[in-house]
Design an enzyme around this catalytic site. Structure first.
Site, PDB file in Angstrom:
ATOM      1  N   CYS A   1      50.817 103.336 -59.000  1.00 52.58           N
ATOM      2  CA  CYS A   1      49.614 103.022 -58.224  1.00 52.58           C
ATOM      3  C   CYS A   1      49.065 104.288 -57.569  1.00 52.58           C
ATOM      4  O   CYS A   1      47.863 104.554 -57.625  1.00 52.58           O
ATOM      5  CB  CYS A   1      49.935 101.953 -57.174  1.00 52.58           C
ATOM      6  SG  CYS A   1      48.499 101.337 -56.276  1.00 52.58           S
ATOM      7  N   CYS A   2      49.953 105.092 -56.963  1.00 48.37           N
ATOM      8  CA  CYS A   2      49.497 106.347 -56.350  1.00 48.37           C
ATOM      9  C   CYS A   2      48.932 107.294 -57.401  1.00 48.37           C
ATOM     10  O   CYS A   2      47.955 108.000 -57.136  1.00 48.37           O
ATOM     11  CB  CYS A   2      50.655 107.032 -55.626  1.00 48.37           C
ATOM     12  SG  CYS A   2      50.990 106.405 -53.965  1.00 48.37           S
TER      13      CYS A   2
ATOM     14  N   CYS B   1      50.939  99.804 -47.843  1.00 46.50           N
ATOM     15  CA  CYS B   1      52.123 100.668 -47.924  1.00 46.50           C
ATOM     16  C   CYS B   1      52.402 101.381 -46.605  1.00 46.50           C
ATOM     17  O   CYS B   1      53.136 102.377 -46.588  1.00 46.50           O
ATOM     18  CB  CYS B   1      51.941 101.698 -49.036  1.00 46.50           C
ATOM     19  SG  CYS B   1      51.634 100.973 -50.638  1.00 46.50           S
TER      20      CYS B   1
ATOM     21  N   CYS C   1      53.111 110.664 -51.923  1.00 49.55           N
ATOM     22  CA  CYS C   1      52.243 109.979 -52.882  1.00 49.55           C
ATOM     23  C   CYS C   1      52.065 110.783 -54.164  1.00 49.55           C
ATOM     24  O   CYS C   1      51.516 110.277 -55.140  1.00 49.55           O
ATOM     25  CB  CYS C   1      50.896 109.691 -52.253  1.00 49.55           C
ATOM     26  SG  CYS C   1      50.049 111.157 -51.644  1.00 49.55           S
TER      27      CYS C   1
HETATM   28 FE1  SF4 Z   1      48.713 102.275 -54.131  1.00 51.88          FE
HETATM   29 FE2  SF4 Z   1      50.179 102.211 -51.884  1.00 51.88          FE
HETATM   30 FE3  SF4 Z   1      49.852 104.521 -53.232  1.00 51.88          FE
HETATM   31 FE4  SF4 Z   1      47.837 103.404 -51.858  1.00 51.88          FE
HETATM   32  S1  SF4 Z   1      49.757 104.246 -51.019  1.00 51.88           S
HETATM   33  S2  SF4 Z   1      47.690 104.290 -53.898  1.00 51.88           S
HETATM   34  S3  SF4 Z   1      48.178 101.195 -52.240  1.00 51.88           S
HETATM   35  S4  SF4 Z   1      50.957 102.662 -53.928  1.00 51.88           S
END
Ligand code: SF4
Length: 241
Positions: free
Chosen positions: A127-128, A213, A236
């Site tokens: 996701c990041c 998160c 991240c």
């Molecule tokens: Fe996705 Fe969480 Fe990363 Fe944001 S911090 S991009 S919601 S995994």
């Protein structure tokens, strides 16, 4: 002020690597924030961008004193707290900077359709990558140097943060003007200069990322311990340890 990203021609990695090495020698390991920013503005001019999570506007304000109108890149993942978007809007309105919203190729809804909902719960690293790292990589292609607010006091993975280096992940120079600052230094600067700060900082969130998160932390706990709780993930991907 808000705008779309600029376009420029970036020097090749070898030349930028040499400039970074020269800057590191010239500045030394514990250079003052103003000196680091002054060096970067001299070396790169408008090829310098600031990255901001909109936790506070200290770095955008500091850089804008040397480079009025500087581009401030905000990674708009689509998952931020309302307070973070409010901070972004205040920064755009109150500071002499140009806020650039850096967005993923897919909206949250489009990503949910493509890979399933709530990817942040199943695979936060992916996701990041999709929502932060790759969009920033594309945005940074327009610049030769980026400035971040990473500090050595943020936690163990950031304890050796240099004030200037060549960023092998994104292929440009990276400066961390606040590397030697404490949390109190940041708070004092924000207060003395009246720069916007995210209201969540006073509500138990010392480190603010995407809403799904980021959790509150106990007073005195590791500032980043509320990020990706339960995943053993501390970064991240923008600032590899
Ligand atoms: Fe996705 Fe969480 Fe990363 Fe944001 S911090 S991009 S919601 S995994």
């Amino acid at each position: 002020m808000t705008a779309t990203a600029r376009t420029s021609t970036r020097r090749d990695p070898g030349a930028l690597r040499a400039i970074a090495a020269s800057g590191a020698r010239e500045l030394g390991p514990d250079a003052a924030a103003d000196d680091v920013v002054a060096w970067a503005v001299e070396a790169f001019g408008e090829g310098l961008a600031v990255a901001s999570s909109m936790q506070d506007a200290v770095l955008p304000h500091l850089v804008s004193q040397h480079l009025p109108g500087v581009d401030v890149l905000f990674g708009d993942t689509g998952y931020h707290f309302a307070e973070t978007y409010d901070t972004r809007d205040r920064v755009a309105a109150e500071l002499d900077v140009t806020v650039v919203d850096v967005r993923p190729r897919l909206s949250v809804t489009q990503q949910d359709i493509r890979v399933g909902p709530r990817l942040f719960e199943r695979d936060p690293a992916e996701c990041c990558r999709l929502r932060k790292v790759e969009p920033l990589r594309a945005a940074l292609a327009d610049y030769e140097c980026w400035a971040t607010g990473v500090r050595r006091a943020d936690g163990p993975t950031r304890a050796t943060t240099p004030v200037v280096t060549f960023d092998e992940t994104f292929g440009l120079v990276k400066v961390n003007p606040l590397a030697t600052w404490s949390g109190d230094d940041v708070t004092t600067y924000a207060f003395e200069h009246g720069v916007p700060v995210n209201l969540l900082l006073a509500d138990g969130y010392p480190s603010i990322g995407c809403a799904p998160c980021t959790q509150r932390v106990e007073a005195g706990a590791d500032e980043r311990s509320g990020r990706w709780v339960g995943f053993g993930k501390t970064e991240c991907g923008l600032h590899p340890a």
